[in-house]
Design an enzyme around this catalytic site. Structure first.
Site, PDB file in Angstrom:
ATOM      1  N   ARG A 128      47.608  47.567  73.088  1.00 34.29           N
ATOM      2  CA  ARG A 128      47.059  47.539  71.732  1.00 34.29           C
ATOM      3  C   ARG A 128      48.258  47.536  70.785  1.00 34.29           C
ATOM      4  O   ARG A 128      48.884  48.552  70.552  1.00 34.29           O
ATOM      5  CB  ARG A 128      46.176  48.781  71.539  1.00 34.29           C
ATOM      6  CG  ARG A 128      45.271  48.748  70.332  1.00 34.29           C
ATOM      7  CD  ARG A 128      44.320  49.929  70.368  1.00 34.29           C
ATOM      8  NE  ARG A 128      43.200  49.691  71.261  1.00 34.29           N
ATOM      9  CZ  ARG A 128      42.007  49.228  70.883  1.00 34.29           C
ATOM     10  NH1 ARG A 128      41.784  48.951  69.606  1.00 34.29           N
ATOM     11  NH2 ARG A 128      41.052  49.042  71.760  1.00 34.29           N
ATOM     12  N   ASN A 148      34.041  56.292  73.476  1.00 30.59           N
ATOM     13  CA  ASN A 148      34.343  56.192  74.910  1.00 30.59           C
ATOM     14  C   ASN A 148      33.062  56.270  75.754  1.00 30.59           C
ATOM     15  O   ASN A 148      33.112  56.527  76.955  1.00 30.59           O
ATOM     16  CB  ASN A 148      35.318  57.313  75.307  1.00 30.59           C
ATOM     17  CG  ASN A 148      35.967  57.086  76.659  1.00 30.59           C
ATOM     18  OD1 ASN A 148      36.171  55.946  77.075  1.00 30.59           O
ATOM     19  ND2 ASN A 148      36.289  58.166  77.365  1.00 30.59           N
ATOM     20  N   ARG A 207      39.568  61.607  79.135  1.00 29.09           N
ATOM     21  CA  ARG A 207      40.484  62.196  80.111  1.00 29.09           C
ATOM     22  C   ARG A 207      41.312  63.283  79.431  1.00 29.09           C
ATOM     23  O   ARG A 207      41.857  63.075  78.358  1.00 29.09           O
ATOM     24  CB  ARG A 207      41.393  61.125  80.715  1.00 29.09           C
ATOM     25  CG  ARG A 207      40.709  60.387  81.864  1.00 29.09           C
ATOM     26  CD  ARG A 207      41.644  59.472  82.607  1.00 29.09           C
ATOM     27  NE  ARG A 207      41.877  58.241  81.891  1.00 29.09           N
ATOM     28  CZ  ARG A 207      43.013  57.907  81.307  1.00 29.09           C
ATOM     29  NH1 ARG A 207      44.059  58.722  81.371  1.00 29.09           N
ATOM     30  NH2 ARG A 207      43.132  56.767  80.666  1.00 29.09           N
ATOM     31  N   SER A 251      43.573  52.081  78.835  1.00 30.54           N
ATOM     32  CA  SER A 251      42.134  52.297  78.662  1.00 30.54           C
ATOM     33  C   SER A 251      41.701  51.904  77.251  1.00 30.54           C
ATOM     34  O   SER A 251      42.427  52.163  76.289  1.00 30.54           O
ATOM     35  CB  SER A 251      41.825  53.769  78.876  1.00 30.54           C
ATOM     36  OG  SER A 251      42.461  54.203  80.043  1.00 30.54           O
ATOM     37  N   ARG A 283      30.033  55.124  78.048  1.00 37.02           N
ATOM     38  CA  ARG A 283      30.226  54.189  79.172  1.00 37.02           C
ATOM     39  C   ARG A 283      28.910  53.844  79.864  1.00 37.02           C
ATOM     40  O   ARG A 283      27.890  54.482  79.643  1.00 37.02           O
ATOM     41  CB  ARG A 283      31.190  54.804  80.172  1.00 37.02           C
ATOM     42  CG  ARG A 283      32.554  55.043  79.511  1.00 37.02           C
ATOM     43  CD  ARG A 283      33.666  55.161  80.478  1.00 37.02           C
ATOM     44  NE  ARG A 283      34.943  55.179  79.790  1.00 37.02           N
ATOM     45  CZ  ARG A 283      35.962  54.386  80.061  1.00 37.02           C
ATOM     46  NH1 ARG A 283      35.858  53.467  80.999  1.00 37.02           N
ATOM     47  NH2 ARG A 283      37.101  54.486  79.407  1.00 37.02           N
ATOM     48  N   LYS A 305      40.478  57.999  88.922  1.00 37.06           N
ATOM     49  CA  LYS A 305      41.858  58.173  88.487  1.00 37.06           C
ATOM     50  C   LYS A 305      42.548  59.334  89.209  1.00 37.06           C
ATOM     51  O   LYS A 305      43.745  59.510  89.078  1.00 37.06           O
ATOM     52  CB  LYS A 305      41.895  58.374  86.973  1.00 37.06           C
ATOM     53  CG  LYS A 305      41.407  57.161  86.201  1.00 37.06           C
ATOM     54  CD  LYS A 305      42.148  55.950  86.670  1.00 37.06           C
ATOM     55  CE  LYS A 305      41.998  54.697  85.849  1.00 37.06           C
ATOM     56  NZ  LYS A 305      40.797  54.441  85.126  1.00 37.06           N
ATOM     57  N   CYS A 312      41.390  48.954  75.936  1.00 39.40           N
ATOM     58  CA  CYS A 312      42.188  47.877  75.331  1.00 39.40           C
ATOM     59  C   CYS A 312      41.741  46.510  75.845  1.00 39.40           C
ATOM     60  O   CYS A 312      42.532  45.562  75.895  1.00 39.40           O
ATOM     61  CB  CYS A 312      43.665  48.083  75.610  1.00 39.40           C
ATOM     62  SG  CYS A 312      44.335  49.518  74.770  1.00 39.40           S
ATOM     63  N   TYR A 354      33.208  64.764  82.431  1.00 39.33           N
ATOM     64  CA  TYR A 354      33.561  63.390  82.067  1.00 39.33           C
ATOM     65  C   TYR A 354      34.146  62.659  83.289  1.00 39.33           C
ATOM     66  O   TYR A 354      35.055  63.177  83.963  1.00 39.33           O
ATOM     67  CB  TYR A 354      34.560  63.372  80.891  1.00 39.33           C
ATOM     68  CG  TYR A 354      35.102  61.979  80.691  1.00 39.33           C
ATOM     69  CD1 TYR A 354      34.263  60.953  80.245  1.00 39.33           C
ATOM     70  CD2 TYR A 354      36.409  61.656  81.023  1.00 39.33           C
ATOM     71  CE1 TYR A 354      34.726  59.648  80.131  1.00 39.33           C
ATOM     72  CE2 TYR A 354      36.878  60.357  80.893  1.00 39.33           C
ATOM     73  CZ  TYR A 354      36.034  59.355  80.454  1.00 39.33           C
ATOM     74  OH  TYR A 354      36.488  58.068  80.357  1.00 39.33           O
ATOM     75  N   ASP A 374      39.172  47.808  87.091  1.00 38.27           N
ATOM     76  CA  ASP A 374      39.946  49.007  86.764  1.00 38.27           C
ATOM     77  C   ASP A 374      41.141  49.294  87.675  1.00 38.27           C
ATOM     78  O   ASP A 374      42.222  49.532  87.190  1.00 38.27           O
ATOM     79  CB  ASP A 374      39.020  50.230  86.725  1.00 38.27           C
ATOM     80  CG  ASP A 374      39.616  51.389  85.946  1.00 38.27           C
ATOM     81  OD1 ASP A 374      40.398  51.150  85.026  1.00 38.27           O
ATOM     82  OD2 ASP A 374      39.296  52.550  86.269  1.00 38.27           O
TER      83      ASP A 374
HETATM   84  C1  SPV Z   1      40.226  54.719  81.861  1.00 34.83           C
HETATM   85  O1  SPV Z   1      40.228  55.602  80.984  1.00 34.83           O
HETATM   86  O2  SPV Z   1      41.224  54.035  82.112  1.00 34.83           O
HETATM   87  C2  SPV Z   1      39.009  54.433  82.624  1.00 34.83           C
HETATM   88  C3  SPV Z   1      37.957  55.395  82.599  1.00 34.83           C
HETATM   89  O3  SPV Z   1      38.952  53.469  83.313  1.00 34.83           O
HETATM   90  S1  SPV Z   1      38.465  56.836  83.347  1.00 34.83           S
HETATM   91  O4  SPV Z   1      37.605  57.054  84.457  1.00 34.83           O
HETATM   92  O5  SPV Z   1      38.341  57.850  82.322  1.00 34.83           O
HETATM   93  O6  SPV Z   1      39.836  56.707  83.788  1.00 34.83           O
HETATM   94 MN    MN Z   2      40.945  52.686  83.622  1.00 33.67          MN
END
Ligand code: SPV
Ligand code: MN
Length: 656
Positions: free
Chosen positions: A452, A419, A119, A304, A421, A263, A306, A254, A323
């Site tokens: 964490r 990262n 992200r 994320s 996935r 998100k 963690c 991404y 999530d």
């Molecule tokens: C996160 O980073 O908290 C995720 C993946 O669940 S993302 O789609 O990158 O947000």
């Molecule tokens: Mn997430």
């Protein structure tokens, strides 16, 4: 459901600056209907036009027409959620090279650019009008210049390409939780991912017509290089415009930057929930199976990378979501629903021993998109921490890869990105919970917060009550940064409720809404903290990955008052005997008193230092902090100081 928290969010209700500044691809005809202009009609074609005209929603039509005018695709595909349409999206991803097939049927691989692996917080912002302040902890951009900027980047960006228009539903369909969404994108990978991750929404739009407000998501990956990854990362932008419920994302692939329903829509939902009296949280939902056939639903908020997905997938329990959750109160209960139906999970470390359900799904035929893992010459996949030896060579997010390969900075490139996935449907897992699609959601028995944290909190601890939990476990949460976001890893950061990255309302107000949320709930869920990352003086982790299975069984017993706990200055911790019994029952392991002492030892200085840090942030970075937060912090400080006076700096549980 009765919303009981009414919060004014100071956004000026200016309507559609976006719409009024472009020439429209539609014309309003009597009774609010909309007629697509010829240019738009030609690109749509008859079949697609019919799919759109079947929906009675002029503002939807208008948005689609304007996106077509702005991005100027050569043609448009409208997905009406039929098996043929879904198949078309999947095939397009392969045909255009955004995904490639793997050896196991239904599995595909997708790569993001080497510098597009997480992200992008710097280029993500909530658009705000002049004079509106969300506080220094939240990234915002001034709305009008940002809209001009992104519209300039989007202008003509889909020339020669196909645009997909897809409909999804956030939350279970036909439910109080549902929010219909339209996703427009030129990436078949994004559209394909969303068909796995979200419930189909075309019927939702047909049924609701113009009645229900919906979210609008526009994405373009821009120009691609020969590996089909984004070329123009310098023009990467992710802008969230709550005033018009629109999200823009451009020059990135991404998932966390592009999958609009994830998100990005989450920021819109947080604000909408704040106005209507419900919550959007960065939380897993799981059924924890207690004695007899008792199932208690837990929510878990973790930053994320963690342990959120691995917790949601704990052996012996069942998963509703990993999530994002919507939380509502109804008839004296707190209820939660998974916003999604699939999983965009971290693959690093998944192995046959610790993660049997994931392992099984990842090794069986079925629809799965792997991203940024290593593809072997046999078209198998490898990721860091997978069973078996590291293949000597293959193709990964850096291109051709071999053991020892270095990047331009001389840093060794691992076989897969940390990262990396996998995207799969939760229904393809053997531990899926029966309530996954329940329109009423599940009744919440407990909420767990975890970060964490290598040196401060004990592995599991219950808060004294809701207020103490929301403040000390949620609002005071800190976590070390990870590869899920671009930038340096391992830096301790403040991350209230693990939700800071996604907040679109001021932090203080968000904390207050959480504090107030259970006012109408008869038995408020218990609030716990967990810490999977606590280390001993030798720098080694004090717990094994599987120990968390015991913590959840213990918490489940606490929810029902089946075991006692020990009161310490920071919360209620398990008794040794209860854990010893659970270790035997759950893991068939002996749990030693020494381990218990090391793990549950109270570290006074570290806890005091944390109070200093958190208090400082809520006095400086956050400017609308509820007063009660400071009194709860100070009460905890006093308890810690008293304990230090009596027992010293490091206090083992036998002292309480
Ligand atoms: C996160 O980073 O908290 C995720 C993946 O669940 S993302 O789609 O990158 O947000
Ligand atoms: Mn997430």
């Amino acid at each position: 459901m009765t919303p009981y928290v009414h919060v004014e969010i100071p956004l000026v209700p200016v309507r559609l600056i976006y719409y009024t500044t472009v020439s429209c691809g539609v014309r309003r005809t009597g009774a609010g209907n909309v007629d697509f202009y010829n240019g738009v009609k030609t690109r749509l074609g008859q079949a697609n036009l019919r799919k759109l005209e079947a929906i009675d929603n002029p503002s939807l039509h208008q948005f689609i027409a304007e996106c077509i005018e702005l991005c100027a695709p050569e043609k448009v595909f409208v997905c009406a959620d039929t098996p043929e349409d879904m198949h078309y999206l999947r095939e397009s991803a392969l045909r255009r090279g955004e995904e490639a097939p793997l050896a196991i049927e239904g599995h595909t691989i997708h790569f993001d650019n080497y510098a597009d692996q997480g992200r992008d917080k710097k280029n993500t912002g909530i658009l705000v009008p002049p004079g509106m302040d969300l506080g220094a902890a939240i990234e915002t951009k001034e709305r009008e210049p940002a809209l001009r900027d992104i519209r300039a980047i989007l202008k003509g960006i889909m020339a020669g390409k196909e645009m997909s228009v897809c409909f999804f539903c956030l939350g279970p369909t036909n439910s109080v939780f549902s929010i219909p969404c339209v996703q427009i994108t030129d990436s078949s990978y994004v559209a394909h991912s969303e068909t796995i991750l979200y419930r189909p929404g075309y019927r939702e739009f047909l049924r609701e017509g113009r009645r229900k407000p919906f979210f609008k998501l526009l994405h373009s990956q821009g120009e691609l290089d020969e590996r089909k990854t984004c070329k123009n990362l310098k023009n990467r932008r992710i802008y969230i415009d709550p005033m018009d419920d629109i999200v823009y994302s451009v020059n990135t692939q991404y998932g966390g930057n592009t999958i609009g329903l994830k998100k990005l829509a989450m920021r819109l939902a947080i604000r909408r929930g704040a106005q209507e009296g419900w919550l959007t949280e960065h939380m897993l939902i799981m059924g924890v199976h207690g004695p007899g056939r008792r199932v208690t639903y837990f929510l878990g908020a973790f930053p994320s990378l963690c342990g959120k997905t691995s917790t949601a997938m704990l052996q012996g329990e069942s998963i509703v979501g990993d999530d994002i959750a919507y939380l509502r109160t109804k008839s004296g209960e707190l209820r939660a629903a998974n916003v999604e139906k699939g999983m965009f999970g971290i693959i690093q470390g998944v192995n046959s021993q610790d993660d049997p359900s994931q392992w099984k799904a990842l090794n069986s035929p079925g629809e799965i998109i792997f991203s940024n893992v290593l593809v072997t010459p046999e078209r198998g996949v490898y990721w860091i921490g997978k069973d078996g030896p590291v293949p000597p060579q293959g193709v990964n997010h850096s291109g051709d890869w071999w053991i020892g390969k270095k990047d331009n900075d001389g840093k060794e490139i691992p076989p897969s990105h940390p990262n990396a996935r996998f995207t799969l449907a939760i229904e393809s897992l053997d531990n899926v919970d029966a309530a996954l699609h329940d329109p009423e959601g599940v009744r919440v028995g407990a909420i767990v917060y975890g970060g964490r944290d290598s040196d401060t909190s004990v592995p599991v601890e219950e808060s004294f009550d809701w207020t103490h939990g929301i403040i000390m476990k949620g609002a005071a949460l800190e976590s070390e940064t990870t590869a899920a976001t671009l930038g340096k890893e391992g830096v301790r950061e403040f991350n209230p409720m693990s939700n800071l990255d996604f907040l679109s309302i001021p932090v203080g107000r968000y904390v207050q809404i959480n504090l107030d949320f259970v006012r109408v709930v008869k038995n408020a869920p218990r609030i716990f903290s967990v810490n999977y990352f606590i280390k001993g003086r030798d720098g080694k982790f004090l717990n094994k990955k599987t120990d968390k299975r015991v913590w959840y069984k213990w918490m489940e017993l606490r929810v029902h008052g089946d075991v006692d706990a020990i009161r310490t200055p920071t919360g209620l911790i398990p008794r040794y005997g209860d854990l010893k019994k659970l270790f035997r029952e759950v893991l068939s392991e002996e749990y030693s008193e020494n381990d218990y002492r090391d793990q549950f030892m109270l570290r006074v200085s570290e806890n005091l230092a944390k109070i200093d840090r958190v208090s400082h942030i809520y006095k400086t970075v956050v400017t609308d902090t509820p007063e009660i937060l400071f009194s709860v912090l100070e009460e905890q400080r006093k308890r810690l100081l008293d304990a230090r006076e009596k027992f010293g700096e490091y206090i083992t549980p036998d002292k309480w």
